[in-house]
Design an enzyme around this catalytic site. Structure first.
Site: not given
Ligand SMILES: NC(=O)c1ccc[n+]([C@@H]2O[C@H](COP(=O)([O-])OP(=O)(O)OC[C@H]3O[C@@H](n4cnc5c(N)ncnc54)[C@H](O)[C@@H]3O)[C@@H](O)[C@H]2O)c1
Length: 259
Positions: A141, A154
């Protein structure tokens, strides 16, 4: 005719592929003819043509079993995307203690975002080393660079994954395995923005729920949120041989935030 990305029949594991950014990249990989394996705690909806393996990435045993299963089905692994992640807003010191950082939140964040990626990278790299090729992509991120109010652990977990990316690239790139991190900026809403996330963020930042999106978007040079497809596009390019000289670095996809 060969497609530009040439991802047809590539075996791609996406952790956290049942939701949000991961789900969108799985759709893009499938559009390119890749064999997609979704690894998640929850069964994906409307993704019938993927292979789904229920696995908690924080468990070394479950990850090793998951990789064995993928090898039994497909015989090799071309790409791993370490995308599963959690974000739980907390302050170092909260005046009324409601959303104060504690060991449970600290450990959960590090377990999923850092140790989970380590488990998957190690298990997949063993197969990739035997094949003499592979790509490991770690979703970070942009807050890894600047820090983030109420997201200290985080942000630290994402700084850790970028550091691991640089070291793993030094270990694996000479043997044909590229390791790259992708740092998304503020994105359109995903399941990450749960009710408890919004409540904690509003409390910690003294803002109303409506302000969450607008403050994020104002922070990018483009004045808007990122689209899930924009992360997927970058991930697919980095997974392909078109990115054959890119390793050991982090690519920001953040509309100019944290440059
Ligand atoms: N959404 C944002 O604004 C954003 C910004 C920067 C980075 N990110 C990063 O992108 C990635 C995806 O985020 P997102 O927004 O799609 O989140 P999300 O919550 O929509 O999806 C995350 C997925 O990870 C799965 N998960 C969580 N813990 C787990 C575990 N222990 N084992 C297996 N699966 C697990 C969840 O069930 C979920 O399906 C993350 O690493 C997040 O930190 C997101």
């Amino acid at each position: 005719m060969q497609k530009w990305l040439d991802l047809e029949n590539k075996v791609v594991i996406v952790t956290g592929g049942s939701s949000g950014i991961g789900k969108r990249m799985c759709q893009s990989f499938m559009e390119q003819g890749a064999q997609v394996v979704i690894v998640d705690l929850h069964t994906p909806e409307e993704m019938e043509s993927c292979t789904f393996i229920c696995c908690d990435v924080t468990s070394k045993d479950e990850v090793e079993q998951m990789v064995c299963q993928v090898m039994e089905i497909f015989g090799h692994i071309d790409v791993l995307v370490n995308n599963a992640g959690v974000s739980i807003p907390r302050l170092l010191v909260d005046a009324d203690s409601r959303y104060e950082l504690d060991d449970t939140v600290f450990d959960k964040t590090m377990d999923v975002n850092v140790k989970g990626a380590f488990h998957c990278a190690q298990a997949c790299a063993k197969s990739m080393l035997r094949q003499h090729h592979g790509v490991i992509l770690n979703i970070s991120s942009e807050c890894s660079k600047e820090g983030s109010l109420a997201q200290s652990v985080y942000s630290a977990s994402k700084a850790a994954i970028e550091s691991l990316t640089r070291s793993w690239a030094k270990e694996l790139s000479p043997q044909g395995i590229r390791v790259v991190a992708i740092a998304p900026g503020p994105m359109e809403a995903t399941a990450l923005f749960s009710a408890s996330y919004i409540d904690a963020m509003c409390h910690c930042r003294h803002i109303q729920p409506e302000a969450i999106g607008t403050t994020y978007h104002a922070a990018t040079l483009m004045g808007r949120e990122g689209h899930l497809e924009e992360i997927a596009n970058t991930v697919l390019f980095l997974a392909s041989d078109r990115a054959s000289f890119i390793t050991g670095t982090t690519i920001n996809v953040s509309g100019g935030k944290s440059r």
